[in-house]
Motif scaffolding. Structure first.
Motif, PDB file in Angstrom:
ATOM      1  N   HIS A  96     -90.620  11.214   5.921  1.00  0.00           N
ATOM      2  CA  HIS A  96     -89.543   8.925   5.805  1.00  0.00           C
ATOM      3  C   HIS A  96     -89.611   8.040   6.540  1.00  0.00           C
ATOM      4  O   HIS A  96     -89.856   8.748   8.336  1.00  0.00           O
ATOM      5  N   LEU A  97     -89.860   7.083   6.092  1.00  0.00           N
ATOM      6  CA  LEU A  97     -89.178   5.661   7.549  1.00  0.00           C
ATOM      7  C   LEU A  97     -88.057   6.024   7.822  1.00  0.00           C
ATOM      8  O   LEU A  97     -87.034   5.789   7.227  1.00  0.00           O
ATOM      9  N   VAL A  98     -87.990   6.117   9.234  1.00  0.00           N
ATOM     10  CA  VAL A  98     -86.681   5.813   9.980  1.00  0.00           C
ATOM     11  C   VAL A  98     -86.404   4.599  11.506  1.00  0.00           C
ATOM     12  O   VAL A  98     -88.242   3.953  11.767  1.00  0.00           O
ATOM     13  N   LEU A 131     -81.789   5.568  11.092  1.00  0.00           N
ATOM     14  CA  LEU A 131     -81.560   4.601   9.752  1.00  0.00           C
ATOM     15  C   LEU A 131     -83.212   5.695   9.062  1.00  0.00           C
ATOM     16  O   LEU A 131     -83.547   5.121   9.074  1.00  0.00           O
ATOM     17  N   ALA A 132     -82.365   6.710   7.925  1.00  0.00           N
ATOM     18  CA  ALA A 132     -83.723   6.911   7.267  1.00  0.00           C
ATOM     19  C   ALA A 132     -83.864   6.588   5.655  1.00  0.00           C
ATOM     20  O   ALA A 132     -82.517   6.202   5.225  1.00  0.00           O
ATOM     21  N   ALA A 151     -79.801   9.460   5.863  1.00  0.00           N
ATOM     22  CA  ALA A 151     -79.341   9.980   6.397  1.00  0.00           C
ATOM     23  C   ALA A 151     -79.561   8.739   7.317  1.00  0.00           C
ATOM     24  O   ALA A 151     -80.175   7.701   7.477  1.00  0.00           O
ATOM     25  N   VAL A 152     -78.235   8.226   8.327  1.00  0.00           N
ATOM     26  CA  VAL A 152     -77.583   7.662   9.189  1.00  0.00           C
ATOM     27  C   VAL A 152     -76.694   8.533  10.190  1.00  0.00           C
ATOM     28  O   VAL A 152     -76.319   8.795   9.871  1.00  0.00           O
ATOM     29  N   VAL A 204     -88.779   4.286  14.005  1.00  0.00           N
ATOM     30  CA  VAL A 204     -89.590   5.601  15.274  1.00  0.00           C
ATOM     31  C   VAL A 204     -89.836   6.433  14.531  1.00  0.00           C
ATOM     32  O   VAL A 204     -90.173   7.693  15.468  1.00  0.00           O
ATOM     33  N   ASN A 205     -89.676   6.246  13.214  1.00  0.00           N
ATOM     34  CA  ASN A 205     -90.839   7.590  12.178  1.00  0.00           C
ATOM     35  C   ASN A 205     -91.456   6.554  11.393  1.00  0.00           C
ATOM     36  O   ASN A 205     -90.548   5.954  10.530  1.00  0.00           O
ATOM     37  N   GLN A 206     -92.673   6.454  11.189  1.00  0.00           N
ATOM     38  CA  GLN A 206     -93.474   5.506   9.922  1.00  0.00           C
ATOM     39  C   GLN A 206     -94.730   6.475   8.852  1.00  0.00           C
ATOM     40  O   GLN A 206     -95.544   5.909   9.375  1.00  0.00           O
TER      41      GLN A 206
END
Length: 628
Positions: A212-214, A232-233, A242-243, A298-300
């Motif tokens: 997921h996007l973070v 934040l995800a 999630a946070v 940071v994650n895409q």
């Protein structure tokens, strides 16, 4: 029997039983006494050696397998922590959510077996009474248990500090502990352990949300790669999955819980932000309460769904114009006599370089007045705002005073100059100073007395010249009386005090509403009837809440001119006047619950909101119904 009386009874019983074997500092803290109470209720005998509860080899193997990911992250942190506290007769341990130790790292001089600290041993409060690991698991937060604060007398020569580790959904999945002999304890160990736990939690969130996007968020871009960044995800539709704890702190006042839509947090369409992510490294976002943040992906994993060509200019939305809000409101409207008096007093104070304490309810414009003070001072340095309520206690000193590269877990290799140094020659605003922990108030007082900054982990010092401003929405005199705030620090910051009136008492309410609306979207207007209905509401969140209501009204209405129905639907319960008497039994019960937690939290609104998982605005609303 109330909680205080029960704690005193527990203390009296142990005084009689232990005789002289009590902590040398008098009555232990309320947290320790509550842990002692739980230990007594578990039937433990503090004078006798507790049975060493060690799980079998097969059970230990299964526990390690079940905790494989978090254990791998924890092992890396333990290895990083080890050289930082080497030579202090230390022991480092990671245990699972049941308090069973999965891994140990120890200095050879620490006799683990004598204390019963072994791999596979169980250290819950029910097994070993008050101890670092057990108490951290029971309380759900970082703790320190020193010497005879342990329930079992045989642990009286040990000092331990521990912090729970939570997964992406907030569930406790383990606990990190550092123990040493009491004579060898180091004052900074608790901060190091908490930082390590935060590092594990961030790594675990990224692992669990790898599909997921973070986003990493922080008010300042240089801190996006540090432990003080929020994570934040989001799923593909923009729902919050999630946070981390820091993210919840940065979004205080918003219901940043899993399931919240991106638009509810930031007001900007999720698809629009995705388009900007493919074009820009860092994004400037504004939450729906008007706070400015920088975001970095940071994650895409959604990159494969990127549009063939990112739009040259994203469509303008209500919150995308929030930069205009800041620019417009920084002019400090002087149509209200009380505001005009505050502005004039502030301008005179900065000419004398006097410290200023700005008081007012949340959202009344304290930071805007501070920015005006900075401009009026003519100082050439930067304006730096530090939200004391949002900074994690264990990172406050490092962020404020800076740190040497590699001085603690998670520190950037190049180090950081710190927020105070970045305000050299300019203005430093300490917002929500009431939230500053007592143990950190002394460090701040030293700086205010001598102007000397010493970075964490370093010996070099630097003299810094700043105009000091502080802001608070609480009665600091009452905080001093309650011994939650240092009197000497208040005297240092309270050279000149200015007070801003709440929105409900402003004489320029109608112009204020129109100015805020114009700043959000200059092409939309609002009719007099809508303003009249808005004026009947109490506005516990003041201008921040007003911006939020108007932003939501603009997003949900296609009308060029907002009417009363457009704004009324976005007020709490659709009712401009809320009271306990007019509320339902359920509302009254909710208010009672908030009041109970407010008392337990020492009248701290932010602590109450965190513990109950509700927004600060909601807390203020319940308090207002009782106070009238």
């Amino acid at each position: 029997m109330n909680a205080s009386a029960e704690r005193e009874l527990v203390h009296a019983r142990i005084v009689r039983a232990r005789g002289g074997a009590l902590p040398p500092d008098g009555m232990p803290s309320a947290e320790i006494l509550e842990s002692w109470t739980r230990s007594m209720q578990a039937g433990l005998d503090y004078a006798a050696p507790a049975p060493l509860n060690v799980v079998g080899a097969e059970d230990l193997r299964r526990r390690r397998e079940r905790s494989a990911v978090v254990r791998r992250l924890a092992q890396a942190e333990l290895q990083t922590l080890a050289p930082q506290i080497a030579g202090s007769d230390y022991l480092l341990a990671f245990a699972d959510q049941d308090g069973v130790i999965l891994d140990l790292f120890a200095d050879n001089r620490f006799q683990m077996s004598g204390a019963g600290i072994l791999e596979g041993s169980r250290w819950s409060e029910a097994d070993c009474g008050t101890n670092g690991m057990g108490m951290a698991l029971a309380c759900g937060r970082s703790v320190a248990v020193n010497g005879l604060n342990h329930y079992l007398l045989r642990l009286g020569d040990i000092s331990c500090t521990a912090a729970p580790v939570r997964d992406a959904l907030g569930e406790v999945v383990g606990v990190l502990d550092a123990s040493s002999y009491l004579a060898s304890r180091q004052s900074h160990t608790q901060a190091l352990v908490q930082m390590a736990a935060t590092h594990i939690e961030n790594g675990l969130l990224l692992h669990q949300m790898s599909e997921h996007l973070v986003l990493a968020i922080h008010p300042r871009p240089e801190f996006l790669r540090t432990l003080s960044a929020g994570l934040l995800a989001f799923d593909g539709s923009g729902r919050l999955l999630a946070v981390n704890a820091r993210g919840r702190q940065l979004l205080q006042g918003l219901d940043a819980a899993p399931g919240a839509r991106f638009e509810e947090l930031f007001g900007e369409p999720f698809e629009q932000v995705l388009a900007r992510l493919y074009r820009d490294r860092d994004l400037r976002l504004h939450d729906t309460l008007g706070s400015s943040l920088v975001a970095r992906c940071v994650n895409q994993p959604l990159a494969r769904h990127a549009p063939p060509t990112a739009p040259a200019q994203a469509p303008r939305s209500a919150t995308a114009a929030a930069t205009v809000v800041v620019a417009a409101e920084e002019s400090m409207s002087r149509d209200d006599p009380a505001v005009l008096a505050a502005v004039r007093l502030t301008e005179a104070a900065v000419r004398l370089k006097a410290a200023i304490l700005i008081c007012g309810e949340t959202g009344t414009g304290k930071e805007m007045l501070a920015r005006h003070a900075h401009r009026a001072s003519g100082r050439r340095g930067a304006f730096v705002a530090v939200n004391c309520g949002a900074l994690p206690g264990e990172l406050f000193e490092a962020e404020l005073f800076g740190y040497v590269g590699g001085s603690f877990t998670g520190a950037r290799r190049e180090g950081s100059a710190g927020l105070i140094a970045s305000a050299d020659g300019g203005t430093l605003l300490l917002d929500e100073v009431r939230e500053l922990p007592l143990r950190l108030q002394a460090a701040l007082l030293r700086f205010l007395d001598d102007g000397i900054v010493r970075p964490v982990g370093g010996n070099a010092t630097r003299r810094v010249d700043v105009q000091l401003l502080a802001a608070c929405n609480a009665d600091l005199d009452a905080e001093v009386q309650a011994q939650r705030f240092r009197a000497d620090l208040l005297y240092r910051m309270n050279t000149v005090r200015v007070d801003l009136p709440p929105l409900r008492l402003r004489h320029d309410f109608a112009p204020a509403v129109r100015n805020v609306l114009k700043a959000i979207d200059s092409g939309r207007t609002i009719d007099d009837e809508a303003i009249a209905r808005l004026a009947k509401y109490d506005w516990p969140g003041n201008f921040r809440e007003l911006r939020s209501v108007l932003t939501r009204a603009l997003l949900t209405s296609d009308r060029q001119r907002l009417g009363k129905d457009d704004v009324l639907r976005h007020l709490p319960d659709g009712d401009p006047k809320l009271s306990v008497e007019s509320g339902s039994a359920l509302q009254q019960a909710a208010t009672a619950a908030v009041l109970r937690e407010y008392e337990r939290a020492g009248h701290s609104v932010s602590q109450t909101s965190r513990r109950l998982g509700i927004s600060r605005t909601t807390v203020y609303r319940h308090l207002r119904t009782v106070k009238g």
